[in-house]
Design a protein around this motif. Structure first.
Motif, mmCIF file in Angstrom:
data_model
loop_
_atom_site.group_PDB
_atom_site.id
_atom_site.type_symbol
_atom_site.label_atom_id
_atom_site.label_comp_id
_atom_site.label_asym_id
_atom_site.label_seq_id
_atom_site.Cartn_x
_atom_site.Cartn_y
_atom_site.Cartn_z
ATOM 1 N N GLY A 6 0.816 -1.205 0.000
ATOM 2 C CA GLY A 6 0.000 0.000 0.000
ATOM 3 C C GLY A 6 0.848 1.253 0.000
ATOM 4 O O GLY A 6 2.079 1.200 -0.056
ATOM 5 N N CYS A 7 0.160 2.363 0.103
ATOM 6 C CA CYS A 7 0.822 3.657 0.054
ATOM 7 C C CYS A 7 1.306 4.089 1.439
ATOM 8 O O CYS A 7 0.988 3.463 2.454
ATOM 9 C CB CYS A 7 -0.128 4.704 -0.525
ATOM 10 S SG CYS A 7 -1.555 5.047 0.523
ATOM 11 N N TYR A 8 2.039 5.164 1.457
ATOM 12 C CA TYR A 8 2.643 5.693 2.686
ATOM 13 C C TYR A 8 1.599 6.090 3.733
ATOM 14 O O TYR A 8 1.777 5.827 4.922
ATOM 15 C CB TYR A 8 3.524 6.887 2.314
ATOM 16 C CG TYR A 8 4.263 7.504 3.465
ATOM 17 C CD1 TYR A 8 5.241 6.789 4.151
ATOM 18 C CD2 TYR A 8 4.013 8.816 3.850
ATOM 19 C CE1 TYR A 8 5.931 7.353 5.203
ATOM 20 C CE2 TYR A 8 4.706 9.391 4.900
ATOM 21 C CZ TYR A 8 5.663 8.667 5.580
ATOM 22 O OH TYR A 8 6.342 9.237 6.611
ATOM 23 N N CYS A 9 0.495 6.698 3.296
ATOM 24 C CA CYS A 9 -0.507 7.173 4.264
ATOM 25 C C CYS A 9 -1.545 6.116 4.632
ATOM 26 O O CYS A 9 -2.329 6.314 5.561
ATOM 27 C CB CYS A 9 -1.195 8.439 3.751
ATOM 28 S SG CYS A 9 -2.373 8.188 2.394
ATOM 29 N N GLY A 10 -1.573 4.995 3.908
ATOM 30 C CA GLY A 10 -2.514 3.917 4.215
ATOM 31 C C GLY A 10 -3.864 4.031 3.531
ATOM 32 O O GLY A 10 -4.727 3.180 3.735
ATOM 33 N N ALA A 11 -4.064 5.048 2.704
ATOM 34 C CA ALA A 11 -5.356 5.230 2.037
ATOM 35 C C ALA A 11 -5.607 4.193 0.941
ATOM 36 O O ALA A 11 -6.759 3.883 0.639
ATOM 37 C CB ALA A 11 -5.460 6.639 1.442
ATOM 38 N N VAL A 12 -4.532 3.674 0.326
ATOM 39 C CA VAL A 12 -4.673 2.689 -0.748
ATOM 40 C C VAL A 12 -3.924 1.418 -0.372
ATOM 41 O O VAL A 12 -2.789 1.468 0.105
ATOM 42 C CB VAL A 12 -4.109 3.235 -2.091
ATOM 43 C CG1 VAL A 12 -4.241 2.186 -3.186
ATOM 44 C CG2 VAL A 12 -4.806 4.518 -2.494
ATOM 45 N N ARG A 13 -4.583 0.289 -0.591
ATOM 46 C CA ARG A 13 -3.982 -1.025 -0.355
ATOM 47 C C ARG A 13 -4.238 -1.892 -1.583
ATOM 48 O O ARG A 13 -5.233 -1.725 -2.284
ATOM 49 C CB ARG A 13 -4.628 -1.705 0.867
ATOM 50 C CG ARG A 13 -4.484 -0.961 2.168
ATOM 51 C CD ARG A 13 -3.170 -1.160 2.861
ATOM 52 N NE ARG A 13 -2.865 -2.577 3.014
ATOM 53 C CZ ARG A 13 -1.632 -3.068 3.092
ATOM 54 N NH1 ARG A 13 -0.579 -2.277 3.025
ATOM 55 N NH2 ARG A 13 -1.422 -4.362 3.234
ATOM 56 N N TYR A 14 -3.320 -2.827 -1.829
ATOM 57 C CA TYR A 14 -3.488 -3.758 -2.944
ATOM 58 C C TYR A 14 -3.049 -5.154 -2.525
ATOM 59 O O TYR A 14 -2.349 -5.344 -1.528
ATOM 60 C CB TYR A 14 -2.706 -3.302 -4.183
ATOM 61 C CG TYR A 14 -1.209 -3.320 -4.013
ATOM 62 C CD1 TYR A 14 -0.470 -4.491 -4.190
ATOM 63 C CD2 TYR A 14 -0.521 -2.165 -3.659
ATOM 64 C CE1 TYR A 14 0.904 -4.509 -4.018
ATOM 65 C CE2 TYR A 14 0.860 -2.170 -3.489
ATOM 66 C CZ TYR A 14 1.559 -3.343 -3.672
ATOM 67 O OH TYR A 14 2.920 -3.362 -3.501
ATOM 68 N N LYS A 15 -3.479 -6.122 -3.347
ATOM 69 C CA LYS A 15 -3.047 -7.506 -3.194
ATOM 70 C C LYS A 15 -2.703 -8.014 -4.583
ATOM 71 O O LYS A 15 -3.413 -7.728 -5.549
ATOM 72 C CB LYS A 15 -4.162 -8.351 -2.582
ATOM 73 C CG LYS A 15 -3.794 -9.815 -2.399
ATOM 74 C CD LYS A 15 -4.836 -10.550 -1.565
ATOM 75 C CE LYS A 15 -5.866 -11.179 -2.449
ATOM 76 N NZ LYS A 15 -6.807 -12.030 -1.713
ATOM 77 N N ALA A 16 -1.598 -8.752 -4.688
ATOM 78 C CA ALA A 16 -1.185 -9.345 -5.958
ATOM 79 C C ALA A 16 -0.915 -10.824 -5.729
ATOM 80 O O ALA A 16 -0.181 -11.184 -4.818
ATOM 81 C CB ALA A 16 0.053 -8.645 -6.500
ATOM 82 N N GLU A 17 -1.518 -11.648 -6.573
ATOM 83 C CA GLU A 17 -1.379 -13.094 -6.435
ATOM 84 C C GLU A 17 -0.832 -13.685 -7.724
ATOM 85 O O GLU A 17 -1.227 -13.283 -8.816
ATOM 86 C CB GLU A 17 -2.745 -13.705 -6.121
ATOM 87 C CG GLU A 17 -2.696 -15.148 -5.762
ATOM 88 C CD GLU A 17 -4.023 -15.661 -5.218
ATOM 89 O OE1 GLU A 17 -4.155 -16.899 -5.152
ATOM 90 O OE2 GLU A 17 -4.901 -14.861 -4.879
#
Length: 136
Positions: A6-17
């Protein structure tokens, strides 16, 4: 393999499989802009296994480049999370520094765009170094 980040501020998160399609270091001038002058470590993950799990990204593509990529950022803190490249739609290029555990990256398989490297960059000698992108 499943990686999250995710980003530095925590507003965006992702998952990659999936299994990484490539692991590389890029010295291109565009990556230097997004890193503040350094090279960038990246891991291409299968696009069908990639999802934003929190928030939304803002995309940016330079119209003046013939094969401009779309860079995805957090609109709040500006963290560069991923890149989508024309001709490589099967993958999302994840930025290693945004992984929750960057150690899963291990080592790059190649260094790319050595032609744009600055005098202060250290080109690796333990892996292939390409003047442009390895797949051009």
């Amino acid at each position: 393999m499943i990686v999250e980040g995710g980003c530095y501020c925590g507003a965006v998160r992702y998952k990659a499989e999936g299994e990484p399609m490539l692991k590389a270091e890029c010295f291109c001038r565009e990556c230097q802009y997004t890193t503040g002058g350094n090279s960038l470590l990246l891991m291409a993950m299968p696009a069908d296994g990639y999802e934003i799990t929190k928030g939304a990204v803002k995309g940016f593509k330079r119209d003046d480049l013939e094969k401009g990529v779309t860079r995805e950022f957090c609109a709040d803190c500006g963290t560069h999370l991923a890149t989508r490249a024309p001709g490589f739609e099967v993958a999302v290029i994840v930025k290693v520094g945004t992984l929750d555990d960057p150690g899963v990256f291990g080592k790059a398989d190649s260094a790319n765009f050595a032609c744009d490297a600055q005098d202060y960059h250290r080109l690796p000698d333990e892996m292939p170094v390409y003047q442009k992108w390895m797949h051009n």
